[in-house]
Design a protein around this motif. Structure first.
Motif, PDB file in Angstrom:
ATOM      1  N   ILE A   1      -5.462  10.464   8.029  1.00  0.00           N
ATOM      2  CA  ILE A   1      -6.852  10.849   7.768  1.00  0.00           C
ATOM      3  C   ILE A   1      -6.897  11.421   6.366  1.00  0.00           C
ATOM      4  O   ILE A   1      -6.140  12.328   6.024  1.00  0.00           O
ATOM      5  CB  ILE A   1      -7.349  11.906   8.783  1.00  0.00           C
ATOM      6  CG1 ILE A   1      -7.206  11.390  10.207  1.00  0.00           C
ATOM      7  CG2 ILE A   1      -8.784  12.309   8.471  1.00  0.00           C
ATOM      8  CD1 ILE A   1      -8.018  10.134  10.517  1.00  0.00           C
ATOM      9  N   MET A   2      -7.803  10.869   5.543  1.00  0.00           N
ATOM     10  CA  MET A   2      -7.804  11.198   4.114  1.00  0.00           C
ATOM     11  C   MET A   2      -9.125  11.813   3.671  1.00  0.00           C
ATOM     12  O   MET A   2     -10.175  11.524   4.233  1.00  0.00           O
ATOM     13  CB  MET A   2      -7.540   9.921   3.314  1.00  0.00           C
ATOM     14  CG  MET A   2      -6.235   9.245   3.681  1.00  0.00           C
ATOM     15  SD  MET A   2      -6.091   7.553   3.063  1.00  0.00           S
ATOM     16  CE  MET A   2      -5.951   7.845   1.317  1.00  0.00           C
TER      17      MET A   2
ATOM     18  N   THR B   1     -16.978   7.198  -7.645  1.00  0.00           N
ATOM     19  CA  THR B   1     -17.045   5.849  -7.090  1.00  0.00           C
ATOM     20  C   THR B   1     -16.880   5.887  -5.573  1.00  0.00           C
ATOM     21  O   THR B   1     -17.574   5.166  -4.851  1.00  0.00           O
ATOM     22  CB  THR B   1     -15.955   4.956  -7.720  1.00  0.00           C
ATOM     23  OG1 THR B   1     -16.141   4.941  -9.129  1.00  0.00           O
ATOM     24  CG2 THR B   1     -15.993   3.546  -7.174  1.00  0.00           C
ATOM     25  N   VAL B   2     -15.995   6.742  -5.083  1.00  0.00           N
ATOM     26  CA  VAL B   2     -15.795   6.879  -3.640  1.00  0.00           C
ATOM     27  C   VAL B   2     -17.083   7.383  -2.994  1.00  0.00           C
ATOM     28  O   VAL B   2     -17.578   6.792  -2.026  1.00  0.00           O
ATOM     29  CB  VAL B   2     -14.621   7.831  -3.319  1.00  0.00           C
ATOM     30  CG1 VAL B   2     -14.527   8.106  -1.824  1.00  0.00           C
ATOM     31  CG2 VAL B   2     -13.309   7.254  -3.841  1.00  0.00           C
TER      32      VAL B   2
ATOM     33  N   ALA C   1      -9.700   8.397  -3.499  1.00  0.00           N
ATOM     34  CA  ALA C   1      -9.827   8.032  -4.914  1.00  0.00           C
ATOM     35  C   ALA C   1      -8.454   7.731  -5.509  1.00  0.00           C
ATOM     36  O   ALA C   1      -8.280   6.733  -6.222  1.00  0.00           O
ATOM     37  CB  ALA C   1     -10.530   9.149  -5.690  1.00  0.00           C
ATOM     38  N   ALA C   2      -7.471   8.560  -5.192  1.00  0.00           N
ATOM     39  CA  ALA C   2      -6.115   8.327  -5.690  1.00  0.00           C
ATOM     40  C   ALA C   2      -5.517   7.069  -5.054  1.00  0.00           C
ATOM     41  O   ALA C   2      -4.883   6.263  -5.744  1.00  0.00           O
ATOM     42  CB  ALA C   2      -5.231   9.542  -5.390  1.00  0.00           C
ATOM     43  N   PHE C   3      -5.736   6.882  -3.757  1.00  0.00           N
ATOM     44  CA  PHE C   3      -5.225   5.732  -3.015  1.00  0.00           C
ATOM     45  C   PHE C   3      -5.775   4.426  -3.595  1.00  0.00           C
ATOM     46  O   PHE C   3      -5.037   3.460  -3.769  1.00  0.00           O
ATOM     47  CB  PHE C   3      -5.632   5.900  -1.547  1.00  0.00           C
ATOM     48  CG  PHE C   3      -5.149   4.834  -0.616  1.00  0.00           C
ATOM     49  CD1 PHE C   3      -3.814   4.717  -0.278  1.00  0.00           C
ATOM     50  CD2 PHE C   3      -6.053   3.958  -0.020  1.00  0.00           C
ATOM     51  CE1 PHE C   3      -3.377   3.750   0.627  1.00  0.00           C
ATOM     52  CE2 PHE C   3      -5.628   2.991   0.878  1.00  0.00           C
ATOM     53  CZ  PHE C   3      -4.290   2.889   1.195  1.00  0.00           C
ATOM     54  N   LEU C   4      -7.072   4.413  -3.906  1.00  0.00           N
ATOM     55  CA  LEU C   4      -7.723   3.210  -4.433  1.00  0.00           C
ATOM     56  C   LEU C   4      -7.670   3.124  -5.962  1.00  0.00           C
ATOM     57  O   LEU C   4      -8.078   2.123  -6.539  1.00  0.00           O
ATOM     58  CB  LEU C   4      -9.194   3.162  -3.987  1.00  0.00           C
ATOM     59  CG  LEU C   4      -9.432   3.085  -2.487  1.00  0.00           C
ATOM     60  CD1 LEU C   4     -10.924   3.130  -2.197  1.00  0.00           C
ATOM     61  CD2 LEU C   4      -8.796   1.842  -1.898  1.00  0.00           C
ATOM     62  N   ARG C   5      -7.203   4.207  -6.578  1.00  0.00           N
ATOM     63  CA  ARG C   5      -7.126   4.298  -8.042  1.00  0.00           C
ATOM     64  C   ARG C   5      -8.494   4.107  -8.698  1.00  0.00           C
ATOM     65  O   ARG C   5      -8.673   3.311  -9.622  1.00  0.00           O
ATOM     66  CB  ARG C   5      -6.117   3.302  -8.594  1.00  0.00           C
ATOM     67  CG  ARG C   5      -4.718   3.591  -8.113  1.00  0.00           C
ATOM     68  CD  ARG C   5      -3.725   2.627  -8.662  1.00  0.00           C
ATOM     69  NE  ARG C   5      -2.410   2.959  -8.133  1.00  0.00           N
ATOM     70  CZ  ARG C   5      -1.368   2.198  -8.274  1.00  0.00           C
ATOM     71  NH1 ARG C   5      -1.445   1.067  -8.935  1.00  0.00           N
ATOM     72  NH2 ARG C   5      -0.219   2.551  -7.764  1.00  0.00           N
ATOM     73  N   VAL C   6      -9.464   4.871  -8.155  1.00  0.00           N
ATOM     74  CA  VAL C   6     -10.818   4.877  -8.704  1.00  0.00           C
ATOM     75  C   VAL C   6     -11.257   6.324  -8.899  1.00  0.00           C
ATOM     76  O   VAL C   6     -10.621   7.251  -8.384  1.00  0.00           O
ATOM     77  CB  VAL C   6     -11.826   4.142  -7.781  1.00  0.00           C
ATOM     78  CG1 VAL C   6     -11.456   2.679  -7.620  1.00  0.00           C
ATOM     79  CG2 VAL C   6     -11.949   4.822  -6.428  1.00  0.00           C
TER      80      VAL C   6
ATOM     81  N   MET D   1       0.826  -1.181   0.000  1.00  0.00           N
ATOM     82  CA  MET D   1       0.000   0.000   0.000  1.00  0.00           C
ATOM     83  C   MET D   1       0.873   1.249   0.000  1.00  0.00           C
ATOM     84  O   MET D   1       2.047   1.202   0.242  1.00  0.00           O
ATOM     85  CB  MET D   1      -0.906   0.031   1.232  1.00  0.00           C
ATOM     86  CG  MET D   1      -2.021  -0.987   1.236  1.00  0.00           C
ATOM     87  SD  MET D   1      -3.191  -0.649  -0.072  1.00  0.00           S
ATOM     88  CE  MET D   1      -3.732  -2.282  -0.401  1.00  0.00           C
ATOM     89  N   ASN D   2       0.231   2.368  -0.179  1.00  0.00           N
ATOM     90  CA  ASN D   2       0.916   3.647  -0.256  1.00  0.00           C
ATOM     91  C   ASN D   2       1.184   4.188   1.140  1.00  0.00           C
ATOM     92  O   ASN D   2       0.302   4.725   1.782  1.00  0.00           O
ATOM     93  CB  ASN D   2       0.061   4.628  -1.065  1.00  0.00           C
ATOM     94  CG  ASN D   2       0.725   5.955  -1.268  1.00  0.00           C
ATOM     95  OD1 ASN D   2       1.803   6.204  -0.735  1.00  0.00           O
ATOM     96  ND2 ASN D   2       0.090   6.812  -2.021  1.00  0.00           N
ATOM     97  N   GLU D   3       2.404   4.060   1.621  1.00  0.00           N
ATOM     98  CA  GLU D   3       2.757   4.535   2.959  1.00  0.00           C
ATOM     99  C   GLU D   3       2.850   6.060   3.009  1.00  0.00           C
ATOM    100  O   GLU D   3       2.981   6.625   4.075  1.00  0.00           O
ATOM    101  CB  GLU D   3       4.072   3.904   3.420  1.00  0.00           C
ATOM    102  CG  GLU D   3       3.976   2.420   3.633  1.00  0.00           C
ATOM    103  CD  GLU D   3       2.962   2.026   4.704  1.00  0.00           C
ATOM    104  OE1 GLU D   3       2.812   2.742   5.709  1.00  0.00           O
ATOM    105  OE2 GLU D   3       2.312   0.984   4.527  1.00  0.00           O
ATOM    106  N   GLN D   4       2.775   6.731   1.868  1.00  0.00           N
ATOM    107  CA  GLN D   4       2.836   8.179   1.825  1.00  0.00           C
ATOM    108  C   GLN D   4       1.479   8.819   2.103  1.00  0.00           C
ATOM    109  O   GLN D   4       1.394  10.010   2.325  1.00  0.00           O
ATOM    110  CB  GLN D   4       3.346   8.648   0.450  1.00  0.00           C
ATOM    111  CG  GLN D   4       4.726   8.139   0.098  1.00  0.00           C
ATOM    112  CD  GLN D   4       5.782   8.621   1.072  1.00  0.00           C
ATOM    113  OE1 GLN D   4       5.724   9.727   1.571  1.00  0.00           O
ATOM    114  NE2 GLN D   4       6.749   7.772   1.351  1.00  0.00           N
ATOM    115  N   ALA D   5       0.408   8.038   2.086  1.00  0.00           N
ATOM    116  CA  ALA D   5      -0.928   8.570   2.322  1.00  0.00           C
ATOM    117  C   ALA D   5      -1.047   9.029   3.770  1.00  0.00           C
ATOM    118  O   ALA D   5      -0.530   8.387   4.675  1.00  0.00           O
ATOM    119  CB  ALA D   5      -1.978   7.514   2.004  1.00  0.00           C
ATOM    120  N   PRO D   6      -1.763  10.157   4.004  1.00  0.00           N
ATOM    121  CA  PRO D   6      -1.946  10.628   5.377  1.00  0.00           C
ATOM    122  C   PRO D   6      -2.835   9.680   6.187  1.00  0.00           C
ATOM    123  O   PRO D   6      -3.570   8.869   5.614  1.00  0.00           O
ATOM    124  CB  PRO D   6      -2.621  11.988   5.196  1.00  0.00           C
ATOM    125  CG  PRO D   6      -3.195  11.981   3.826  1.00  0.00           C
ATOM    126  CD  PRO D   6      -2.393  11.011   3.015  1.00  0.00           C
TER     127      PRO D   6
END
Length: 66
Positions: free
Chosen positions: A8-9, A24-25, A15-20, A1-6
């Motif tokens: 709390i999102m 859709t979110v 959407a960017a994290f899940l690539r959707v 997974m993306n460890e750079q994500a905060p």
């Protein structure tokens, strides 16, 4: 997974994290399919809750309205 994500999102970050698509979110939140928290008039997501949700491959049960 993306460890750079905060921790709390925002919906955009999810959407960017899940690539959707962001729609859709929002649709998934409305359907109760993705773990989310409503804070005032915004929706926030816990990165750890999303990661656990993805690893389990589960859909959280929608909360009942009172």
């Amino acid at each position: 997974m993306n460890e750079q994500a905060p921790d709390i999102m925002t919906a955009e970050e999810v959407a960017a994290f899940l690539r959707v698509n962001i729609k859709t979110v929002y649709d998934s939140v409305k359907a109760g399919e993705i773990p989310a928290v409503h804070v005032m008039k915004t929706i926030r997501f816990s990165r750890s809750a999303l990661t656990s949700w993805l690893e389990r491959g589960e859909t959280p049960q929608p909360k009942r309205k009172r």
